[in-house]
Design a protein around this motif. Sequence first.
Motif, PDB file in Angstrom:
ATOM      1  N   GLY A   1       0.746  -1.194  -0.043  1.00 19.19           N
ATOM      2  CA  GLY A   1      -0.024  -0.109   0.150  1.00 19.19           C
ATOM      3  C   GLY A   1       0.718   1.409   0.015  1.00 19.19           C
ATOM      4  N   GLN A   2       2.101   1.247  -0.390  1.00 17.85           N
ATOM      5  CA  GLN A   2       3.010   2.281  -0.414  1.00 17.85           C
ATOM      6  C   GLN A   2       2.911   2.831  -1.764  1.00 17.85           C
ATOM      7  OE1 GLN A   2       6.602  -0.046   0.889  1.00 17.85           O
ATOM      8  NE2 GLN A   2       6.611   1.410   2.701  1.00 17.85           N
ATOM      9  N   LEU A   3       3.187   4.026  -1.963  1.00 16.66           N
ATOM     10  CA  LEU A   3       3.125   4.847  -3.184  1.00 16.66           C
ATOM     11  C   LEU A   3       4.917   4.935  -3.823  1.00 16.66           C
ATOM     12  CD1 LEU A   3       1.273   6.538  -5.278  1.00 16.66           C
ATOM     13  CD2 LEU A   3       2.438   8.471  -4.218  1.00 16.66           C
ATOM     14  N   VAL A   4       4.854   4.399  -4.980  1.00 15.50           N
ATOM     15  CA  VAL A   4       6.383   4.211  -5.406  1.00 15.50           C
ATOM     16  C   VAL A   4       6.410   4.971  -6.712  1.00 15.50           C
ATOM     17  CG1 VAL A   4       8.344   2.732  -6.284  1.00 15.50           C
ATOM     18  CG2 VAL A   4       6.565   1.933  -4.399  1.00 15.50           C
ATOM     19  N   PHE A   5       7.337   5.944  -6.730  1.00 15.81           N
ATOM     20  CA  PHE A   5       7.727   6.544  -7.945  1.00 15.81           C
ATOM     21  C   PHE A   5       9.133   6.312  -8.703  1.00 15.81           C
ATOM     22  CE2 PHE A   5       5.234   9.979  -5.515  1.00 15.81           C
ATOM     23  CZ  PHE A   5       4.159  10.443  -6.346  1.00 15.81           C
ATOM     24  N   THR A   6       9.004   6.085  -9.815  1.00 14.95           N
ATOM     25  CA  THR A   6      10.410   5.610 -10.628  1.00 14.95           C
ATOM     26  C   THR A   6      10.737   6.659 -11.706  1.00 14.95           C
ATOM     27  OG1 THR A   6       9.795   3.064 -10.277  1.00 14.95           O
ATOM     28  CG2 THR A   6      11.442   3.763 -11.876  1.00 14.95           C
ATOM     29  N   LEU A   7      11.840   7.356 -11.347  1.00 18.73           N
ATOM     30  CA  LEU A   7      12.123   8.240 -12.142  1.00 18.73           C
ATOM     31  C   LEU A   7      13.319   7.731 -12.986  1.00 18.73           C
ATOM     32  CD1 LEU A   7      11.187   9.639  -9.592  1.00 18.73           C
ATOM     33  CD2 LEU A   7      12.772  11.512  -9.732  1.00 18.73           C
ATOM     34  N   PRO A   8      13.215   8.291 -14.469  1.00 19.82           N
ATOM     35  CA  PRO A   8      14.253   7.848 -15.490  1.00 19.82           C
ATOM     36  C   PRO A   8      15.802   8.397 -15.302  1.00 19.82           C
ATOM     37  CG  PRO A   8      12.822   9.725 -16.425  1.00 19.82           C
ATOM     38  CD  PRO A   8      12.300   9.306 -14.811  1.00 19.82           C
ATOM     39  N   SER A   9      15.619   9.431 -14.391  1.00 16.83           N
ATOM     40  CA  SER A   9      16.954  10.212 -13.872  1.00 16.83           C
ATOM     41  C   SER A   9      17.018  10.908 -12.511  1.00 16.83           C
ATOM     42  CB  SER A   9      17.586  11.120 -15.006  1.00 16.83           C
ATOM     43  OG  SER A   9      16.682  11.924 -15.321  1.00 16.83           O
ATOM     44  N   VAL A  10      17.877  11.197 -11.920  1.00 12.73           N
ATOM     45  CA  VAL A  10      18.100  11.788 -10.623  1.00 12.73           C
ATOM     46  C   VAL A  10      17.333  13.314 -10.809  1.00 12.73           C
ATOM     47  CG1 VAL A  10      19.458  12.705  -8.798  1.00 12.73           C
ATOM     48  CG2 VAL A  10      19.938  10.403 -10.091  1.00 12.73           C
TER      49      VAL A  10
END
Length: 573
Positions: free
Chosen positions: A158-167
């Motif tokens: 139930g956690q929200l996860v963001f995945t970014l292409p770069s820092v």
Amino acid sequence: MKKIAALTTLLALTTALAAAPKDTLVYQNASDIPTMDPGVTYDTASGEVVENMYETLLTYSAASLTKLEPLLATKWTISGGGKTYTFDLRKNVKFHSGNTFNCADAEYTFERNLVTNSAESGNWFIAESLLGTGANANDDKTITWARIDKAVECNSAGQLVFTLPSVDPAFLAKLAYTGQSIVDREHAIKIGEWKGTEADWKNWVGKDLTNSNLSKQPSGTGAYKFVRKDANAFLATAFDGYWGKKPAIKNVIIQKVPELAARQQAFLRGDADMIEGGGRSVDEVQIKGKDGVLWVDNLPNTVAQAIFMNQNIKGSGALGSGKLDGKGIPANFFKDANVRRGFSYAFDYAKYIADVQKGKGKQRTMLLPDSFPGYDAKIGTYKFDAKQAETYLKRAFGGQLWKNGFVLNANYRAGSVPAQTAMEILKRNIESLNPKFRVNITAKPWSEMLEDSKKGTEPMIIIGWAPDYADPDNFMYTFYSSNGYYFPRSNFKDAQVDKWLEQARNTVNTSERNRLYSLVGKKAYEQAPFILIPAGIGYTFVRDNLVGVSASNYNPMISFSSTGTFWKELSKK
């Protein structure tokens, strides 16, 4: 139902109140409220209500511009070399509809923002973080549903996860922006908004949400719940189911009152607790020191403001003859740098500081707050110089401008004394140079100006920028890049400037970024795409029975009436 009926009556009768009731906050301004949909909230008037009805994952801590604290999130971790952000979310939080907030709402919110993203929505900078581009799927065919879906997800815990292409070192600050407020997924879908699935996502790409169903029927987790709005007034009431501390103020009324004198009278009588003022020179004379007034001065100013000179004016409505024949202007009137330099020398900056800011203002060298990294105080500034203005205008269009003259039609925000004064100063000085020069200025409703300026039909407009997040890129890219948010209003494009700005946003080396921003500032001084309005020293004023407005807790990232506070932090004595 009885409570809603009573509040509706209060809204109708508020102009006749002898004094604003103790449980009610009354604010009068000159602007309407363009939208109440967080997904397209990108102006101050809209932000003032959205930030109090909705909430973001993070918020700014007290008066700090850089320290963030949890709001709808409770904590977060950063992993994957700085490209994965995992948020724990607050439990037992209710939306105004009665629905319970959960991770699906947050995932829906950010996916909706990525799907509907446009240059005017305010979601371009979150799209840059999550997709590597500020464009949407209509403008960038490499954007697929799979990319959007992968960028933000709920895990099995139930956690929200963001995945970014770069820092992106500014990512957390971007999440604190009002436009990233969490919306009620179930409610939104029920009233006809995007279903949140791949099946219909393409129908919503780049869609304008200004008058969306969610704008008409908002449902957030904030301390205040929407009651009703018409052309002249807005009403919200404290949300009984709010998860946080119960607000002391029960009702909030925002009235649209275009006439400054009427707002001043209402404020001094106590009918209004707060008003949009008329600029320092007016407010210090008419308001400061009067009975019942609390004046708070020497506040930080993180707004940059300019007169835009549109180099490619769309449409023909404001062009007159559309030619350089003394009866109008061509669409590329401001494309000639000599015209822009001439206008820049024709503006009396010292007079504006004296008349509008009562001597408490300063000229900046760049459209960047001088408190931000990257500001270069050594760059030149334009001064009022009629001879220099004449010299450049005589050169414009190979001498045809001076010989034939022109008629320029320009608007300013209705009810804004500073904007009106600025345009009057420019009009007077331009017309004094040559009897064939004519500048017609007209008051125009703010919502109409915003709409027309983003279409590129306004030849000249005064507009400012308050930071979405505390990073110089948010100003420099916005104003000066041909890919920036304000480009349609200026149509200023310089390949070298664009290159420097891209380099600056792709390095974490502060000294290198500062060097690049200085180069941009110097090139902008030479090209004069904008007339930089002097920056005033911040101040605000309220009725002295209103508690919670002070220099110590003032945060310029909070929009409401330049008080730097949320409604829930206010009370009356």
